[in-house]
Structures are given as C-alpha cells and as structure tokens.
Write a protein that holds these residues in place. Structure first.
Motif, PDB file in Angstrom:
ATOM      1  N   PRO A 119      -0.131  50.323  61.772  1.00 53.21           N
ATOM      2  CA  PRO A 119       0.048  51.284  62.865  1.00 53.21           C
ATOM      3  C   PRO A 119       0.005  50.606  64.225  1.00 53.21           C
ATOM      4  CG  PRO A 119      -1.501  52.124  61.239  1.00 53.21           C
ATOM      5  CD  PRO A 119      -1.240  50.690  60.886  1.00 53.21           C
ATOM      6  N   ASP A 167       1.019  51.523  68.702  1.00 53.18           N
ATOM      7  CA  ASP A 167       1.253  52.615  69.641  1.00 53.18           C
ATOM      8  C   ASP A 167       1.998  52.078  70.850  1.00 53.18           C
ATOM      9  OD1 ASP A 167       0.597  55.453  70.416  1.00 53.18           O
ATOM     10  OD2 ASP A 167      -0.185  54.376  72.151  1.00 53.18           O
ATOM     11  N   GLN A 207      -5.548  56.295  65.375  1.00 55.78           N
ATOM     12  CA  GLN A 207      -4.373  57.090  65.721  1.00 55.78           C
ATOM     13  C   GLN A 207      -4.620  58.574  65.487  1.00 55.78           C
ATOM     14  OE1 GLN A 207      -1.058  55.247  63.584  1.00 55.78           O
ATOM     15  NE2 GLN A 207      -0.317  54.457  65.540  1.00 55.78           N
ATOM     16  N   GLU A 208      -5.306  58.880  64.406  1.00 53.71           N
ATOM     17  CA  GLU A 208      -5.594  60.287  64.107  1.00 53.71           C
ATOM     18  C   GLU A 208      -6.611  60.847  65.105  1.00 53.71           C
ATOM     19  OE1 GLU A 208      -5.407  63.951  62.300  1.00 53.71           O
ATOM     20  OE2 GLU A 208      -4.131  62.171  62.013  1.00 53.71           O
ATOM     21  N   ALA A 224      -5.398  47.904  59.010  1.00 54.53           N
ATOM     22  CA  ALA A 224      -4.588  49.115  58.872  1.00 54.53           C
ATOM     23  C   ALA A 224      -5.412  50.401  58.756  1.00 54.53           C
ATOM     24  CB  ALA A 224      -3.624  48.978  57.696  1.00 54.53           C
ATOM     25  N   PRO A 225      -6.429  50.464  57.886  1.00 52.58           N
ATOM     26  CA  PRO A 225      -7.193  51.722  57.784  1.00 52.58           C
ATOM     27  C   PRO A 225      -7.855  52.114  59.112  1.00 52.58           C
ATOM     28  CG  PRO A 225      -7.627  50.299  55.904  1.00 52.58           C
ATOM     29  CD  PRO A 225      -6.867  49.468  56.893  1.00 52.58           C
ATOM     30  N   ARG A 247      -5.207  53.429  61.584  1.00 49.75           N
ATOM     31  CA  ARG A 247      -4.768  54.789  61.257  1.00 49.75           C
ATOM     32  C   ARG A 247      -5.830  55.815  61.675  1.00 49.75           C
ATOM     33  NH1 ARG A 247      -3.054  52.102  56.393  1.00 49.75           N
ATOM     34  NH2 ARG A 247      -0.787  51.867  56.373  1.00 49.75           N
ATOM     35  N   GLU A 248      -7.095  55.449  61.480  1.00 51.33           N
ATOM     36  CA  GLU A 248      -8.181  56.345  61.888  1.00 51.33           C
ATOM     37  C   GLU A 248      -8.155  56.567  63.401  1.00 51.33           C
ATOM     38  OE1 GLU A 248     -13.077  56.331  62.110  1.00 51.33           O
ATOM     39  OE2 GLU A 248     -12.025  54.921  60.785  1.00 51.33           O
ATOM     40  N   ARG A 298      -4.792  60.959  68.824  1.00 46.62           N
ATOM     41  CA  ARG A 298      -3.364  61.241  68.862  1.00 46.62           C
ATOM     42  C   ARG A 298      -2.962  62.083  70.068  1.00 46.62           C
ATOM     43  NH1 ARG A 298      -2.798  65.295  63.631  1.00 46.62           N
ATOM     44  NH2 ARG A 298      -4.395  66.805  64.235  1.00 46.62           N
TER      45      ARG A 298
END
Length: 239
Positions: A182, A184, A74-75, A67-68, A71-72, A78
């Motif tokens: 996360p 996509d 995705q940021e 998960a971490p 998320r990284e 993005r």
C-alpha cells in the motif's frame, strides 16, 4: 542525441569487449559469435551490478513485511490524507526503505543500453570503421531495425524476439503486482503504473536495432531468474 563524449568513449570500450568476446567464442559459435558476445556482454554488466540486486531484494522484502501495517494505517486514516502520508512516511523511514526501492539497478543499466544502441547505429567507433555492422544473426544484420523490413528471415527473428520479451514482461509485471504494498499520494499513482513499465521493452525493441533487442532479452531474463533465486536466499532480519 547519443553522440556525445561519455557515450562515445564507453562505446569504444564496449566495442573492444564485444569484438574480443566474439573472437574468443568464434570457434564454437561460428557466424553467431557476435550475437553470443552481446549476450555475454550483458551478463557481465549484470554481474557488475549484482550487489545492487541484493539490496533491491532486501528493500522489496522489507516492503512486504510492512504491508499489514500499511493497510492498517490506510484504513485508520482514510479520511485524513495528510495524516496518512505522514504516518506512511514514518513507517518507511523507520524500516529504511521507500515505496520505490529497487529501481536503482534498472536505472544503472540505461547507460549500457545506450552504448549498445550506439555500437550498432554508427559507422565509426573512435574514428575507425565499425565492423560490428557487418555481423548477423541467422542472416539478419544486428544493426537492422524492425521498420527496415521483415524479409530474408528477419520476420522470424523479430517475432521470436518480441515473443520472448512479451513473456518476460508479463512475468515481471505479475511479480511486481504481487510484491506491491500500500502507498498513498504520488507514490500510490506511481505504484499503479510500475507494473506496466516492463512492457515498454516491446516499444524499445521495435525502434532499436536487433543487437539492442538481444541486450533487452538477456537482461530481462537475467532479472527474472535473479529475482527467483535471490528471494530464496536473501533474508531480511526481523525488526
């Protein structure tokens, strides 16, 4: 739709299992022996596919550890959906998991559910009379549907059934939301829908016979308990 050879053959085998279990526990269960046999039959099914549940938990735990990093990514990407999809796919591939890991146990239960439906919606099993249709739970025929009416105690039985299913669906949905990672693209859309799927058991119970509802309650409760227990003992190796 369900009256084809594989389902008919499986229904015949399940018929002997359920009636055999009912005869075995009849001295203790009395008039509820067949209903109790359905519960036991469901537990046997879940034991049969229990190795897949271990694999499911491992997959979910792998997702949680990712998960971490997800998320990284995705940021970071993005504004570049194509690059993000590629990076996410790489991470999942290297971890040996997917955003949808853990669905197989639920899919494998579908045939058993259809068999239970068949057992309590047909008057003959392998050319012989279906004695299960005469069995009852608290005076309510196991083959009765919610739409058949709620008289004679059926209202209370179906109310208890729906209440149990609603509570279990809520617990399952909450667990799925907490375990979500996360994603996509199409996987993200599916991930948003998945927590709603546990509530479809209420629709199924409303259109299926009472016996199938008992199967749903038992297997959903088993899943909730199994998830809680296995998460305490299944450990995913680091890396």
């Amino acid at each position: 739709m369900l009256a084809f050879a594989p389902i008919n053959g499986a229904a015949g085998a399940a018929y002997h299992v359920v009636t055999g279990l009912a005869d075995l526990i009849a001295p203790l269960a009395g008039t509820t022996a067949t209903a109790a046999a359905i519960v036991l039959f469901t537990m046997l099914v879940r034991l049969l596919i229990s190795p897949l549940s271990w694999a499911q938990i491992r997959g979910q735990q792998r997702q949680a550890t990712l998960a971490p990093k997800l998320r990284e990514l995705q940021e970071r990407h993005r504004n570049d959906p194509a690059r993000l999809r590629t990076e996410l796919a790489t991470v999942y591939r290297e971890a040996g998991t997917t955003p949808l890991s853990g669905c197989l146990p639920a899919l494998l239960q579908a045939p058993f559910f259809f068999v239970m439906y068949r057992l309590f919606t047909t008057s003959t099993i392998n050319g012989e009379g279906n004695s299960l249709l005469a069995e009852r739970l608290l005076g309510v025929p196991l083959g009765q549907h919610f739409a058949d009416g709620l008289g004679g105690g059926a209202g209370l039985v179906f109310l208890a059934l729906f209440a149990a299913l609603a509570a279990l669906a809520w617990l399952t949905s909450r667990r799925m939301r907490r375990a979500a990672v996360p994603a996509d693209g199409p996987a993200a859309a599916i991930s948003r829908v998945l927590p709603l799927l546990p509530f479809t058991v209420l629709i199924a119970a409303a259109v299926m016979p009472l016996a199938a509802g008992l199967y749903l309650v038992t297997t959903t409760a088993w899943t909730a308990l199994e998830q809680g227990v296995l998460r305490r003992f299944v450990v995913v190796p680091a890396g």
